[in-house]
Scaffold this motif. Structure first.
Motif, PDB file in Angstrom:
ATOM      1  N   ALA A  17      -1.443  19.932  -2.417  1.00  0.00           N
ATOM      2  CA  ALA A  17      -1.021  19.972  -3.817  1.00  0.00           C
ATOM      3  C   ALA A  17       0.038  18.979  -4.329  1.00  0.00           C
ATOM      4  O   ALA A  17      -0.111  18.298  -5.274  1.00  0.00           O
ATOM      5  N   ILE A  18       0.996  18.916  -3.442  1.00  0.00           N
ATOM      6  CA  ILE A  18       2.040  17.788  -3.573  1.00  0.00           C
ATOM      7  C   ILE A  18       1.748  16.670  -3.428  1.00  0.00           C
ATOM      8  O   ILE A  18       2.067  15.621  -4.152  1.00  0.00           O
ATOM      9  N   ARG A  19       0.971  16.319  -2.373  1.00  0.00           N
ATOM     10  CA  ARG A  19       0.558  14.979  -2.185  1.00  0.00           C
ATOM     11  C   ARG A  19      -0.511  14.316  -3.186  1.00  0.00           C
ATOM     12  O   ARG A  19      -0.411  13.081  -3.579  1.00  0.00           O
ATOM     13  N   ILE A  20      -1.115  15.566  -3.933  1.00  0.00           N
ATOM     14  CA  ILE A  20      -2.173  14.901  -4.841  1.00  0.00           C
ATOM     15  C   ILE A  20      -1.354  14.556  -6.075  1.00  0.00           C
ATOM     16  O   ILE A  20      -1.459  13.462  -6.741  1.00  0.00           O
ATOM     17  N   TYR A  21      -0.163  15.412  -6.358  1.00  0.00           N
ATOM     18  CA  TYR A  21       0.774  14.932  -7.764  1.00  0.00           C
ATOM     19  C   TYR A  21       1.902  15.491  -7.398  1.00  0.00           C
ATOM     20  O   TYR A  21       2.238  16.553  -7.457  1.00  0.00           O
ATOM     21  N   PRO A  22       2.961  14.490  -6.754  1.00  0.00           N
ATOM     22  CA  PRO A  22       4.347  14.805  -6.440  1.00  0.00           C
ATOM     23  C   PRO A  22       5.141  15.233  -7.607  1.00  0.00           C
ATOM     24  O   PRO A  22       6.084  15.939  -7.283  1.00  0.00           O
ATOM     25  N   ASN A  23       4.780  15.022  -8.697  1.00  0.00           N
ATOM     26  CA  ASN A  23       5.593  15.100  -9.934  1.00  0.00           C
ATOM     27  C   ASN A  23       5.472  16.592 -10.511  1.00  0.00           C
ATOM     28  O   ASN A  23       5.695  16.808 -11.688  1.00  0.00           O
ATOM     29  N   SER A  24       4.870  17.523  -9.720  1.00  0.00           N
ATOM     30  CA  SER A  24       4.224  18.888 -10.061  1.00  0.00           C
ATOM     31  C   SER A  24       5.635  19.651  -9.974  1.00  0.00           C
ATOM     32  O   SER A  24       5.776  20.167  -8.704  1.00  0.00           O
ATOM     33  N   ASP A  25       6.502  20.149 -10.744  1.00  0.00           N
ATOM     34  CA  ASP A  25       7.709  21.041 -10.440  1.00  0.00           C
ATOM     35  C   ASP A  25       6.824  22.559 -10.212  1.00  0.00           C
ATOM     36  O   ASP A  25       7.524  22.986  -9.236  1.00  0.00           O
ATOM     37  N   ARG A  26       5.818  22.808 -10.646  1.00  0.00           N
ATOM     38  CA  ARG A  26       5.161  24.080 -10.138  1.00  0.00           C
ATOM     39  C   ARG A  26       4.995  24.016  -8.740  1.00  0.00           C
ATOM     40  O   ARG A  26       5.223  25.001  -7.891  1.00  0.00           O
ATOM     41  N   ALA A  27       4.359  22.877  -8.301  1.00  0.00           N
ATOM     42  CA  ALA A  27       3.749  22.905  -6.778  1.00  0.00           C
ATOM     43  C   ALA A  27       5.143  22.751  -5.761  1.00  0.00           C
ATOM     44  O   ALA A  27       5.339  23.553  -4.997  1.00  0.00           O
ATOM     45  N   GLN A  28       6.283  22.082  -6.496  1.00  0.00           N
ATOM     46  CA  GLN A  28       7.525  22.287  -5.639  1.00  0.00           C
ATOM     47  C   GLN A  28       8.238  23.532  -5.609  1.00  0.00           C
ATOM     48  O   GLN A  28       8.701  23.803  -4.499  1.00  0.00           O
ATOM     49  N   ARG A  29       8.120  24.285  -6.804  1.00  0.00           N
ATOM     50  CA  ARG A  29       8.638  25.502  -6.727  1.00  0.00           C
ATOM     51  C   ARG A  29       7.767  26.369  -5.755  1.00  0.00           C
ATOM     52  O   ARG A  29       8.497  27.427  -5.241  1.00  0.00           O
ATOM     53  N   ALA A  30       6.536  26.473  -5.735  1.00  0.00           N
ATOM     54  CA  ALA A  30       5.639  27.074  -4.926  1.00  0.00           C
ATOM     55  C   ALA A  30       6.100  26.881  -3.388  1.00  0.00           C
ATOM     56  O   ALA A  30       6.191  27.797  -2.515  1.00  0.00           O
ATOM     57  N   ALA A  31       6.371  25.743  -3.145  1.00  0.00           N
ATOM     58  CA  ALA A  31       6.895  25.196  -1.753  1.00  0.00           C
ATOM     59  C   ALA A  31       8.265  25.745  -1.379  1.00  0.00           C
ATOM     60  O   ALA A  31       8.301  26.250  -0.252  1.00  0.00           O
ATOM     61  N   VAL A  32       8.957  25.789  -2.441  1.00  0.00           N
ATOM     62  CA  VAL A  32      10.440  26.577  -1.983  1.00  0.00           C
ATOM     63  C   VAL A  32      10.319  27.993  -1.744  1.00  0.00           C
ATOM     64  O   VAL A  32      10.692  28.587  -0.719  1.00  0.00           O
ATOM     65  N   GLU A  33       9.402  28.758  -2.597  1.00  0.00           N
ATOM     66  CA  GLU A  33       9.075  30.252  -2.462  1.00  0.00           C
ATOM     67  C   GLU A  33       8.396  30.336  -1.079  1.00  0.00           C
ATOM     68  O   GLU A  33       8.672  31.182  -0.183  1.00  0.00           O
ATOM     69  N   LEU A  34       7.457  29.504  -0.731  1.00  0.00           N
ATOM     70  CA  LEU A  34       6.911  29.757   0.779  1.00  0.00           C
ATOM     71  C   LEU A  34       7.818  29.406   1.771  1.00  0.00           C
ATOM     72  O   LEU A  34       7.727  29.863   2.901  1.00  0.00           O
ATOM     73  N   GLY A  35       8.503  28.300   1.619  1.00  0.00           N
ATOM     74  CA  GLY A  35       9.805  27.756   2.569  1.00  0.00           C
ATOM     75  C   GLY A  35      10.386  29.197   2.917  1.00  0.00           C
ATOM     76  O   GLY A  35      11.037  29.298   3.975  1.00  0.00           O
ATOM     77  N   ILE A  36      10.972  29.821   2.011  1.00  0.00           N
ATOM     78  CA  ILE A  36      11.786  30.937   2.071  1.00  0.00           C
ATOM     79  C   ILE A  36      11.066  31.885   2.989  1.00  0.00           C
ATOM     80  O   ILE A  36      11.715  32.589   4.032  1.00  0.00           O
ATOM     81  N   LEU A  37       9.876  32.066   2.771  1.00  0.00           N
ATOM     82  CA  LEU A  37       9.022  33.250   3.702  1.00  0.00           C
ATOM     83  C   LEU A  37       8.943  32.643   5.004  1.00  0.00           C
ATOM     84  O   LEU A  37       9.006  33.368   5.692  1.00  0.00           O
ATOM     85  N   LYS A  38       8.640  31.322   4.914  1.00  0.00           N
ATOM     86  CA  LYS A  38       8.581  30.839   6.363  1.00  0.00           C
ATOM     87  C   LYS A  38       9.827  30.942   7.201  1.00  0.00           C
ATOM     88  O   LYS A  38       9.924  31.198   8.326  1.00  0.00           O
ATOM     89  N   LEU A  39      10.924  30.673   6.483  1.00  0.00           N
ATOM     90  CA  LEU A  39      12.109  30.822   7.199  1.00  0.00           C
ATOM     91  C   LEU A  39      12.641  32.201   7.537  1.00  0.00           C
ATOM     92  O   LEU A  39      13.086  32.399   8.645  1.00  0.00           O
ATOM     93  N   ARG A  40      12.279  33.109   6.640  1.00  0.00           N
ATOM     94  CA  ARG A  40      12.297  34.576   6.982  1.00  0.00           C
ATOM     95  C   ARG A  40      11.673  34.873   8.316  1.00  0.00           C
ATOM     96  O   ARG A  40      12.078  35.573   9.065  1.00  0.00           O
ATOM     97  N   ASN A  41      10.500  34.563   8.299  1.00  0.00           N
ATOM     98  CA  ASN A  41       9.506  34.584   9.497  1.00  0.00           C
ATOM     99  C   ASN A  41       9.869  34.144  10.687  1.00  0.00           C
ATOM    100  O   ASN A  41      10.151  34.490  12.021  1.00  0.00           O
ATOM    101  N   LEU A  42      10.425  32.728  10.740  1.00  0.00           N
ATOM    102  CA  LEU A  42      11.161  32.001  11.767  1.00  0.00           C
ATOM    103  C   LEU A  42      12.340  32.607  12.210  1.00  0.00           C
ATOM    104  O   LEU A  42      12.361  32.658  13.778  1.00  0.00           O
ATOM    105  N   THR A  43      13.127  33.143  11.421  1.00  0.00           N
ATOM    106  CA  THR A  43      14.579  33.933  11.973  1.00  0.00           C
ATOM    107  C   THR A  43      14.183  35.068  12.332  1.00  0.00           C
ATOM    108  O   THR A  43      14.893  35.419  13.425  1.00  0.00           O
TER     109      THR A  43
END
Length: 192
Positions: free
Chosen positions: A94-120
């Motif tokens: 979704a970010i590659r399709i439209y990089p200026n979507s703050d909603r997609a960037q925000r979703a990437a942050v939330e998923l990144g937090i979950l991924k960081l929790r899983n990794l740690t």
């Protein structure tokens, strides 16, 4: 309103104007588009420029709609399966399709937090490969948060996502994360 509701009045107005013109409720004026005169050439250029603007605007709107549809698919996938890695891949699309979507960037942050929790939770931090993956995920997540804020700094949700990321890092005793979380929370409060 969404794109469908925005397009519907526009199309309805166009149909009404065309109908009014064909029933002669309004007066119409016809211009000849003839390239033999300077006025005709100027009209041709004006029509081409107007057409190019309409096409480029349509492409931009289409990219934003396609990005939102892809993002919604990723959110739905995560809600149904809980698979963070697949959802991260779809949000990245979704970010590659439209990089200026703050909603997609925000979703990437939330998923990144979950991924960081899983990794740690499962990673051995003494392992070089695990540390590298953790650092890469962390830097990408921070980058997404900063991009969301830079795209739309007036939306408190962007600041709140960044603050949530920094507060999670502050809980892990990352240097400077507490101060950044406080600053982001205060910006979120000001934007709200």
């Amino acid at each position: 309103p969404g794109p469908a509701l925005s397009i519907l009045p526009f199309l309805s107005l166009g149909i009404l104007v065309a109908l009014a013109g064909s029933l002669e409720f309004v007066t119409t004026k016809m211009w000849s588009v003839n390239a033999e005169t300077w006025g005709g050439l100027a009209r041709i250029i004006a029509v081409l420029v107007f057409g190019a603007v309409i096409v480029s605007a349509g492409i931009g709107i289409g990219r934003a709609i396609a990005s939102d549809a892809t993002l919604n698919r990723g959110i739905l996938l995560y809600n149904n399966s809980g698979d963070v890695s697949q959802a991260v891949g779809i949000v990245a699309s979704a970010i590659r399709i439209y990089p200026n979507s703050d909603r997609a960037q925000r979703a990437a942050v939330e998923l990144g937090i979950l991924k960081l929790r899983n990794l740690t939770a499962v990673s051995d931090l003494k392992n070089e490969e695990s540390r590298t993956l953790l650092q890469t995920t962390l830097s990408q997540t921070i980058d997404h948060g900063l991009k969301a804020v830079s795209i739309n700094s007036d939306d408190y949700q962007n600041w709140l996502g960044l603050a949530m990321l920094y507060s999670n890092l502050a809980g892990e005793k990352v240097e400077g994360a507490y101060e950044n979380a406080r600053a982001a929370y205060s910006r979120a409060q000001a934007a709200n």
